[in-house]
Design an enzyme around this catalytic site. Structure first.
Site, PDB file in Angstrom:
ATOM      1  N   GLN A  87      30.223  40.374  34.167  1.00 49.07           N
ATOM      2  CA  GLN A  87      31.186  39.627  34.984  1.00 49.07           C
ATOM      3  C   GLN A  87      31.672  38.391  34.217  1.00 49.07           C
ATOM      4  O   GLN A  87      30.887  37.580  33.751  1.00 49.07           O
ATOM      5  CB  GLN A  87      30.523  39.213  36.312  1.00 49.07           C
ATOM      6  N   ASP A 129      35.218  48.355  32.197  1.00 44.16           N
ATOM      7  CA  ASP A 129      36.304  47.385  32.419  1.00 44.16           C
ATOM      8  C   ASP A 129      37.489  47.688  31.496  1.00 44.16           C
ATOM      9  O   ASP A 129      38.576  47.149  31.699  1.00 44.16           O
ATOM     10  CB  ASP A 129      35.807  45.957  32.149  1.00 44.16           C
ATOM     11  N   LYS A 142      31.483  44.613  44.229  1.00 49.78           N
ATOM     12  CA  LYS A 142      31.366  45.773  43.332  1.00 49.78           C
ATOM     13  C   LYS A 142      30.125  46.598  43.704  1.00 49.78           C
ATOM     14  O   LYS A 142      30.173  47.828  43.720  1.00 49.78           O
ATOM     15  CB  LYS A 142      31.309  45.300  41.867  1.00 49.78           C
TER      16      LYS A 142
END
Ligand code: NAP
Length: 282
Positions: A97, A120, A53
């Site tokens: 995460q 997200d 990422k």
């Protein structure tokens, strides 16, 4: 003859477009776009995802801020970090995460991410907006699938779509996106009676199960569009999907490979969402 949906190529094209958007934003607003990535602990897969990422951020010109907390970090420390990022104007997107170490309450941690920085798209508010058909930040993997279908001109209106899998991060938002695109959607899961019969009705079949080569040719309608979200390891440690590609491909009009299908789109959509977030927030 089937057409292979090339996720890698679409992702590369989208990243160039996103880079142009990011450059334009910087020139116009005279500031960077910032993505904060929070990693707690030492999960090896999570470390690789975070590294990828950060690399994608560099590629499109987004400034990444990485925060690493130890495995035993207390709930209060993670919450404090995320709420600090929530009020930091340099940060346009926050990504925690997952999975977090078992002692942490991830739902509570995620609740500290403001809706407009939830890149997200996992928050209750963003999923709710998606269900209402409102503009919002959409979960990256299913949104990537929609971009792929759009790119190949797959018409969804009136089509029978079947999504196998009902997770909050893939199956459910996928079903909502297909519904919003006017498909007639069935969602299947581990308690579905006669899964094969349901799959055989699908003109568009999305597999998000997490079981290696689970969808076999006898479950696929002739001419179907088959999207394989699965990322599994076979007995030789090789990456493979939820679809038995070799036997299924000849029944399809379009099919995604694994690797090189949905996977490359997910991080690209994270970059897309971060740009959207910066633009929405002003
Ligand atoms: P998950 O949370 O484990 O959900 C799996 C879903 O599959 C559940 O809804 C489950 O049903 C259903 N299922 C399991 N066994 C089944 C069976 N025998 N018949 C019918 N349905 C069954 O997984 P996920 O997070 O959604 O991920 C799914 C797959 O996508 C995994 O391989 C994951 O690695 C991959 N993935 C890939 C990307 C990417 O970027 N390409 C991103 C995210 C995930 P129940 O709800 O009844 O248990």
């Amino acid at each position: 003859m089937y057409t292979l949906i090339d996720g890698k190529a679409i992702a590369a094209e989208m990243r160039s477009e996103i880079k142009r958007g990011v450059d334009g934003f910087k020139a116009e607003r005279n500031r960077e776009i910032g993505l904060a990535v929070v990693l707690v602990g030492e999960n090896p897969a999570s470390k690789i995802y975070v590294k990828n990422k950060i690399k994608a951020c560099e590629e499109v010109g987004i400034k990444s801020y990485a925060y690493y907390l130890p495995e035993n970090a207390p709930q209060s420390a993670v919450e404090e970090l995320v709420s600090g990022l929530a009020s930091d104007d340099n940060i346009d997107g926050i990504l925690v995460q997952l999975p977090l170490p078992a002692h942490l309450d991830s739902v509570k941690v995620l609740s500290f991410i403001p809706t407009d920085k939830d890149v997200d798209g996992f928050s209750v508010e963003n999923i709710g907006k998606l269900a209402m058909g409102e503009k919002c930040l959409v979960a990256c993997t299913p949104n990537g699938v929609m971009k792929m279908l759009e790119y190949y001109g797959v018409e969804l209106t009136g089509k029978r779509a079947v999504v196998v899998g009902r997770s909050n991060i893939v199956g459910k938002p996928m079903a909502l996106l297909l519904l919003n695109a006017n498909a007639t959607v069935t969602v299947c899961h581990s308690k579905t009676r006669d899964l094969k019969a349901e799959c055989l009705k699908a003109e568009v079949l999305v597999a998000a199960i997490g079981k290696e080569k689970f969808i076999t040719a006898d479950m696929v309608k002739e001419g179907a569009v088959v999207i394989d979200v699965g990322m599994n390891r076979d007995e030789n440690g090789k990456l493979c999907g939820d679809v038995d590609f070799e036997t299924v491909k000849d029944k399809c009009s379009y099919i995604t490979p694994v690797p090189g299908g949905v996977g490359p789109m997910t991080i690209t959509m994270l970059m897309y969402n971060t740009l959207q977030s910066a633009l929405f927030r002003r």
